[in-house]
Design a protein around this motif. Structure first.
Motif, short mmCIF file in Angstrom:
data_model
loop_
_atom_site.label_atom_id
_atom_site.label_comp_id
_atom_site.label_asym_id
_atom_site.label_seq_id
_atom_site.Cartn_x
_atom_site.Cartn_y
_atom_site.Cartn_z
N LEU A 91 4.07 2.06 12.32
CA LEU A 91 4.52 1.35 11.13
C LEU A 91 3.73 0.05 10.91
N ILE A 92 3.41 -0.63 12.00
CA ILE A 92 2.61 -1.86 11.91
C ILE A 92 1.24 -1.55 11.30
N PHE A 93 0.62 -0.47 11.76
CA PHE A 93 -0.70 -0.12 11.23
C PHE A 93 -0.62 0.48 9.83
N ARG A 94 0.50 1.08 9.49
CA ARG A 94 0.71 1.54 8.11
C ARG A 94 0.69 0.33 7.18
N LYS A 95 1.41 -0.70 7.56
CA LYS A 95 1.47 -1.92 6.75
C LYS A 95 0.07 -2.53 6.62
N LEU A 96 -0.65 -2.62 7.72
CA LEU A 96 -2.00 -3.19 7.69
C LEU A 96 -2.92 -2.40 6.77
N MET A 97 -2.91 -1.08 6.89
CA MET A 97 -3.80 -0.26 6.06
C MET A 97 -3.43 -0.39 4.58
N LEU A 98 -2.14 -0.43 4.27
CA LEU A 98 -1.72 -0.60 2.88
C LEU A 98 -2.15 -1.97 2.34
N GLU A 99 -2.05 -3.01 3.18
CA GLU A 99 -2.50 -4.34 2.78
C GLU A 99 -3.99 -4.36 2.49
N ARG A 100 -4.75 -3.53 3.17
CA ARG A 100 -6.20 -3.43 2.95
C ARG A 100 -6.53 -2.57 1.74
N ARG B 91 10.64 13.86 10.42
CA ARG B 91 11.33 14.46 9.27
C ARG B 91 12.80 14.04 9.23
N MET B 92 13.47 14.01 10.38
CA MET B 92 14.89 13.64 10.44
C MET B 92 15.12 12.18 10.05
N THR B 93 14.20 11.31 10.39
CA THR B 93 14.36 9.88 10.11
C THR B 93 13.81 9.47 8.75
N GLY B 94 13.15 10.39 8.07
CA GLY B 94 12.56 10.06 6.79
C GLY B 94 11.17 9.45 6.89
N LEU B 95 10.67 9.29 8.10
CA LEU B 95 9.34 8.72 8.28
C LEU B 95 8.24 9.63 7.74
N SER B 96 8.55 10.90 7.56
CA SER B 96 7.56 11.81 6.99
C SER B 96 7.27 11.45 5.54
N GLN B 97 8.14 10.65 4.92
CA GLN B 97 7.89 10.16 3.56
C GLN B 97 6.94 8.96 3.57
N ALA B 98 6.89 8.25 4.70
CA ALA B 98 6.05 7.06 4.83
C ALA B 98 4.64 7.39 5.32
N PHE B 99 4.51 8.50 6.02
CA PHE B 99 3.23 8.90 6.59
C PHE B 99 2.87 10.31 6.14
N PRO B 100 1.67 10.50 5.62
CA PRO B 100 1.23 11.88 5.41
C PRO B 100 0.97 12.53 6.77
N PRO C 84 -13.10 -4.56 9.70
CA PRO C 84 -12.65 -4.88 8.34
C PRO C 84 -12.99 -3.80 7.30
N GLU C 85 -14.08 -3.08 7.51
CA GLU C 85 -14.46 -2.05 6.55
C GLU C 85 -13.64 -0.76 6.69
N HIS C 86 -12.84 -0.66 7.75
CA HIS C 86 -11.98 0.51 7.91
C HIS C 86 -10.73 0.33 7.07
N LEU C 87 -10.70 1.01 5.94
CA LEU C 87 -9.56 0.94 5.04
C LEU C 87 -8.58 2.07 5.30
N ASN C 88 -9.04 3.10 5.97
CA ASN C 88 -8.21 4.28 6.23
C ASN C 88 -8.23 4.60 7.72
N LEU C 89 -7.06 4.93 8.22
CA LEU C 89 -6.90 5.23 9.64
C LEU C 89 -6.26 6.60 9.79
N VAL C 90 -6.88 7.44 10.61
CA VAL C 90 -6.33 8.74 10.96
C VAL C 90 -6.01 8.70 12.45
N LEU C 91 -4.76 8.97 12.79
CA LEU C 91 -4.35 9.03 14.20
C LEU C 91 -4.08 10.48 14.57
N ASP C 92 -4.87 10.99 15.50
CA ASP C 92 -4.69 12.34 16.03
C ASP C 92 -3.71 12.24 17.18
N LEU C 93 -2.51 12.78 16.98
CA LEU C 93 -1.45 12.69 17.98
C LEU C 93 -1.26 13.99 18.75
#
Length: 121
Positions: A69-78, A96-105, A45-54
């Protein structure tokens, strides 16, 4: 045959609220639900920020992107954020092609993503 996706917890800092996870292998419809459960199991619960190394992720289909996207929603809700790091050229192109680069840094490395999250927090 699909190579399973593996998740490794790199760090989890309660003081900063940042959890860093590294993914390797192939993420697709066969193992996306398992990865989601694995991430849910390590996020406290104390993890408000998530970094995924891909950087070790060799393949990711739309089902895998849905997990992000599911975890993006969860982190934003927190009240926090999610950052993706080390995307392969192919995966970064898809984002970048799908626009997801706007949703995720997107960051070149997990270290840079973690530093950026600390600065913004």
């Amino acid at each position: 045959m699909t190579a399973p996706v593996h998740m490794t917890q790199v760090s989890a800092d309660a003081a900063t609220g940042i959890c860093v996870l590294s993914l390797t292998g192939e993420l697709d419809y066969i193992n996306a639900a398992e990865l989601r459960a694995d991430i849910e199991a390590v996020l406290a619960p104390e993890h408000l920020n998530l970094v995924l190394d891909l950087s070790g992720l060799e393949f990711c289909d739309s089902t895998g992107i849905r997990v992000f996207l599911i975890f993006r929603k969860l982190m934003l809700e927190r009240g926090g954020s999610i950052a993706l790091a080390g995307l392969t050229t192919r995966l970064e192109r898809i984002f970048r092609m799908t626009g997801l680069s706007q949703a995720f840094p997107l960051y070149p490395s997990a270290e840079q993503a973690t530093a950026a999250v600390k600065e913004s927090g």
